[in-house]
Design a protein around this motif. Structure first.
Motif, PDB file in Angstrom:
ATOM      1  N   LYS A 132       7.782  -2.328  -5.874  1.00  0.00           N
ATOM      2  CA  LYS A 132       8.005  -3.303  -4.807  1.00  0.00           C
ATOM      3  C   LYS A 132       7.964  -2.614  -3.446  1.00  0.00           C
ATOM      4  CE  LYS A 132      10.769  -6.716  -7.347  1.00  0.00           C
ATOM      5  NZ  LYS A 132      12.111  -7.350  -7.479  1.00  0.00           N
ATOM      6  N   LYS A 133       8.574  -1.434  -3.389  1.00  0.00           N
ATOM      7  CA  LYS A 133       8.573  -0.675  -2.146  1.00  0.00           C
ATOM      8  C   LYS A 133       7.159  -0.245  -1.775  1.00  0.00           C
ATOM      9  CE  LYS A 133      10.738   1.258   1.265  1.00  0.00           C
ATOM     10  NZ  LYS A 133      11.348   0.397   2.316  1.00  0.00           N
ATOM     11  N   MET A 134       6.384   0.195  -2.769  1.00  0.00           N
ATOM     12  CA  MET A 134       5.011   0.616  -2.531  1.00  0.00           C
ATOM     13  C   MET A 134       4.178  -0.543  -1.983  1.00  0.00           C
ATOM     14  SD  MET A 134       2.438   2.679  -5.063  1.00  0.00           S
ATOM     15  CE  MET A 134       2.249   1.369  -6.277  1.00  0.00           C
ATOM     16  N   LEU A 135       4.432  -1.746  -2.467  1.00  0.00           N
ATOM     17  CA  LEU A 135       3.716  -2.929  -2.003  1.00  0.00           C
ATOM     18  C   LEU A 135       4.038  -3.211  -0.536  1.00  0.00           C
ATOM     19  CD1 LEU A 135       1.797  -4.682  -3.706  1.00  0.00           C
ATOM     20  CD2 LEU A 135       3.638  -6.361  -3.906  1.00  0.00           C
ATOM     21  N   GLU A 136       5.310  -3.069  -0.175  1.00  0.00           N
ATOM     22  CA  GLU A 136       5.724  -3.259   1.219  1.00  0.00           C
ATOM     23  C   GLU A 136       5.077  -2.209   2.120  1.00  0.00           C
ATOM     24  OE1 GLU A 136       9.937  -3.083   1.304  1.00  0.00           O
ATOM     25  OE2 GLU A 136      10.226  -4.853   0.030  1.00  0.00           O
ATOM     26  N   TYR A 141       2.311  -2.733   5.217  1.00  0.00           N
ATOM     27  CA  TYR A 141       2.558  -2.235   6.573  1.00  0.00           C
ATOM     28  C   TYR A 141       1.423  -1.326   7.040  1.00  0.00           C
ATOM     29  CZ  TYR A 141       4.731   0.681  10.211  1.00  0.00           C
ATOM     30  OH  TYR A 141       5.000   1.367  11.362  1.00  0.00           O
ATOM     31  N   ILE A 142       1.005  -0.409   6.197  1.00  0.00           N
ATOM     32  CA  ILE A 142      -0.024   0.564   6.570  1.00  0.00           C
ATOM     33  C   ILE A 142      -1.366  -0.108   6.824  1.00  0.00           C
ATOM     34  CG2 ILE A 142      -1.383   2.536   5.746  1.00  0.00           C
ATOM     35  CD1 ILE A 142       1.176   3.316   4.101  1.00  0.00           C
ATOM     36  N   LEU A 143      -1.743  -1.022   5.935  1.00  0.00           N
ATOM     37  CA  LEU A 143      -3.071  -1.627   5.987  1.00  0.00           C
ATOM     38  C   LEU A 143      -3.093  -2.971   6.709  1.00  0.00           C
ATOM     39  CD1 LEU A 143      -4.040  -0.740   2.322  1.00  0.00           C
ATOM     40  CD2 LEU A 143      -4.958   0.336   4.385  1.00  0.00           C
ATOM     41  N   ASN A 144      -1.913  -3.398   7.186  1.00  0.00           N
ATOM     42  CA  ASN A 144      -1.815  -4.676   7.904  1.00  0.00           C
ATOM     43  C   ASN A 144      -2.387  -5.823   7.067  1.00  0.00           C
ATOM     44  OD1 ASN A 144      -1.074  -6.281  10.096  1.00  0.00           O
ATOM     45  ND2 ASN A 144      -3.100  -6.109  11.053  1.00  0.00           N
ATOM     46  N   GLN A 159      -7.859   1.748  -1.542  1.00  0.00           N
ATOM     47  CA  GLN A 159      -7.594   2.372  -2.838  1.00  0.00           C
ATOM     48  C   GLN A 159      -6.844   3.687  -2.674  1.00  0.00           C
ATOM     49  OE1 GLN A 159     -10.943   2.968  -5.841  1.00  0.00           O
ATOM     50  NE2 GLN A 159     -10.581   5.081  -5.237  1.00  0.00           N
ATOM     51  N   ARG A 160      -7.249   4.492  -1.684  1.00  0.00           N
ATOM     52  CA  ARG A 160      -6.620   5.798  -1.526  1.00  0.00           C
ATOM     53  C   ARG A 160      -5.178   5.689  -1.034  1.00  0.00           C
ATOM     54  NH1 ARG A 160      -7.273  11.301   1.699  1.00  0.00           N
ATOM     55  NH2 ARG A 160      -7.206  12.696  -0.094  1.00  0.00           N
ATOM     56  N   VAL A 161      -4.897   4.724  -0.174  1.00  0.00           N
ATOM     57  CA  VAL A 161      -3.521   4.517   0.287  1.00  0.00           C
ATOM     58  C   VAL A 161      -2.608   4.248  -0.909  1.00  0.00           C
ATOM     59  CG1 VAL A 161      -1.994   2.905   1.495  1.00  0.00           C
ATOM     60  CG2 VAL A 161      -4.028   3.793   2.642  1.00  0.00           C
ATOM     61  N   PHE A 162      -3.044   3.383  -1.813  1.00  0.00           N
ATOM     62  CA  PHE A 162      -2.246   3.091  -2.999  1.00  0.00           C
ATOM     63  C   PHE A 162      -2.087   4.333  -3.873  1.00  0.00           C
ATOM     64  CE2 PHE A 162      -2.967  -1.467  -2.159  1.00  0.00           C
ATOM     65  CZ  PHE A 162      -1.712  -1.962  -2.476  1.00  0.00           C
ATOM     66  N   LYS A 163      -3.141   5.127  -4.008  1.00  0.00           N
ATOM     67  CA  LYS A 163      -3.058   6.331  -4.838  1.00  0.00           C
ATOM     68  C   LYS A 163      -2.079   7.342  -4.246  1.00  0.00           C
ATOM     69  CE  LYS A 163      -7.518   6.180  -7.226  1.00  0.00           C
ATOM     70  NZ  LYS A 163      -8.781   6.897  -7.537  1.00  0.00           N
ATOM     71  N   LEU A 209       0.624   5.484   7.825  1.00  0.00           N
ATOM     72  CA  LEU A 209       0.677   6.211   6.560  1.00  0.00           C
ATOM     73  C   LEU A 209       1.561   7.445   6.691  1.00  0.00           C
ATOM     74  CD1 LEU A 209      -0.218   6.785   3.645  1.00  0.00           C
ATOM     75  CD2 LEU A 209      -2.247   7.922   4.585  1.00  0.00           C
ATOM     76  N   LEU A 210       1.393   8.206   7.775  1.00  0.00           N
ATOM     77  CA  LEU A 210       2.206   9.409   7.975  1.00  0.00           C
ATOM     78  C   LEU A 210       3.684   9.066   8.097  1.00  0.00           C
ATOM     79  CD1 LEU A 210      -0.016  11.425  10.480  1.00  0.00           C
ATOM     80  CD2 LEU A 210       0.149  11.683   8.005  1.00  0.00           C
TER      81      LEU A 210
END
Length: 310
Positions: free
Chosen positions: A155-159, A163-166, A204-208, A239-240
């Protein structure tokens, strides 16, 4: 930096590394004083060599060894390579610091793999940028069973990804195929569902990256090659920021390479969170910057930055 949480196992953190000689690096020292360290420089300056070397300092489940990244060839056997490493049991306690020398004087690297300190190491290379669709050899319909991932980390990863990818993600899925291969899947706000086979490469890379960070053991060393690769410049500082929050929570040591210089949104982030090294291949000209300004960029590149861009 704050002490680790009580009851957590002791680990040897990298405090400093001196490259006497390794590949294109010679007489280079890098200190690691924060949770995050950025290695910046032009192509061929030795950025990736730094994180390849860091991956080989420990015993870990991935069995990263020097021949893994520094494979002997006809042109180079890597003989006479040497790096001196300062390790510490805790960032705050200098009394636990000790030195280790890693070298290749003969046909083998020393110390032996079994003599190295133990630490979980996660290396995120540019292979994670390869689109899933290009790695798939299927030309017919891909069928899978979807399982919604609803634990706290996912759930946190989804949030974080939102945020990162808008982009508003409503649900995260694990899609398992008949051959037991698994694909990440998402559902966005308008009800559209798709797997990583249909994701953009940056998405894809952000999720990885996020998945690796959330799965990492406490005190792990995280190494990311070209953290900004394939990302829109607006997504990089976000992301950072999220990497830093996870690193601080789990006491991770994160080292990444990047080419990203002219990103105004990174200024405050770099001041607070990141040690930044530029041009690691030329130590007399290497500078540690606390922030990026127009003057700094001009000093590095001799090009006047467009103030409407950064």
């Amino acid at each position: 930096m704050s002490k680790r949480n009580a009851g957590k196992p002791s680990e040897e953190f990298v405090k400093k590394i001196y490259f006497k000689k390794l590949k294109g690096l010679s007489d280079v020292t890098i200190n690691f004083d924060k949770y995050m360290t950025a290695i910046m420089g032009v192509n061929g300056s030795g950025k990736t060599t730094v994180i390849h070397a860091l991956a080989c300092l420990y015993i870990n489940d991935h069995t990263y060894k020097f021949p893994y990244f520094f494979t002997p060839t006809t042109d180079s056997t890597w003989k006479d390579s040497e790096l001196d490493v300062t390790l510490a049991k805790d960032y705050d306690d200098i009394n636990t610091e000790y030195q280790m020398v890693y070298s290749k004087k003969t046909d083998r690297w020393t110390p032996k793999y079994s003599k190295k300190p133990r630490r979980n190491v996660i290396y995120i290379g540019i292979d994670t940028c390869m689109p899933e669709i290009e790695m798939s050899n299927s030309i017919s319909i891909v069928k899978y069973n979807s399982k919604k991932l609803e634990d706290d980390d996912n759930k946190k990863m989804l949030e974080e990804a939102s945020y990162i990818l808008n982009k508003k993600y409503d649900a995260l899925f694990q899609n398992e195929m008949r051959n037991k291969d698994k694909l990440l899947g998402v559902e966005i706000k308008n009800g559209v569902k798709y797997s990583s086979l249909s994701m953009g490469t940056g998405e894809q890379r952000v999720f990885k990256i996020l998945k690796k960070l959330h799965e990492a053991e406490f005190n792990s060393l995280i190494l990311i090659d070209e953290v900004d690769l394939l990302l829109h410049y607006c997504a990089i500082p976000k992301l950072l920021e999220k990497i830093y929050i996870i690193a601080r929570k789990k006491h991770l040591q994160v080292v990444f390479t990047t080419h990203s210089l002219a990103v105004k949104e990174c200024d405050n982030l770099l001041i607070q969170y990141i040690d930044m090294y530029y041009d690691v291949n030329n130590i007399p000209k290497m500078t540690v910057f606390s922030s990026l300004t127009y003057d700094v960029i001009y000093g590095i590149t001799n090009i006047t930055a467009d103030r409407g861009v950064i």
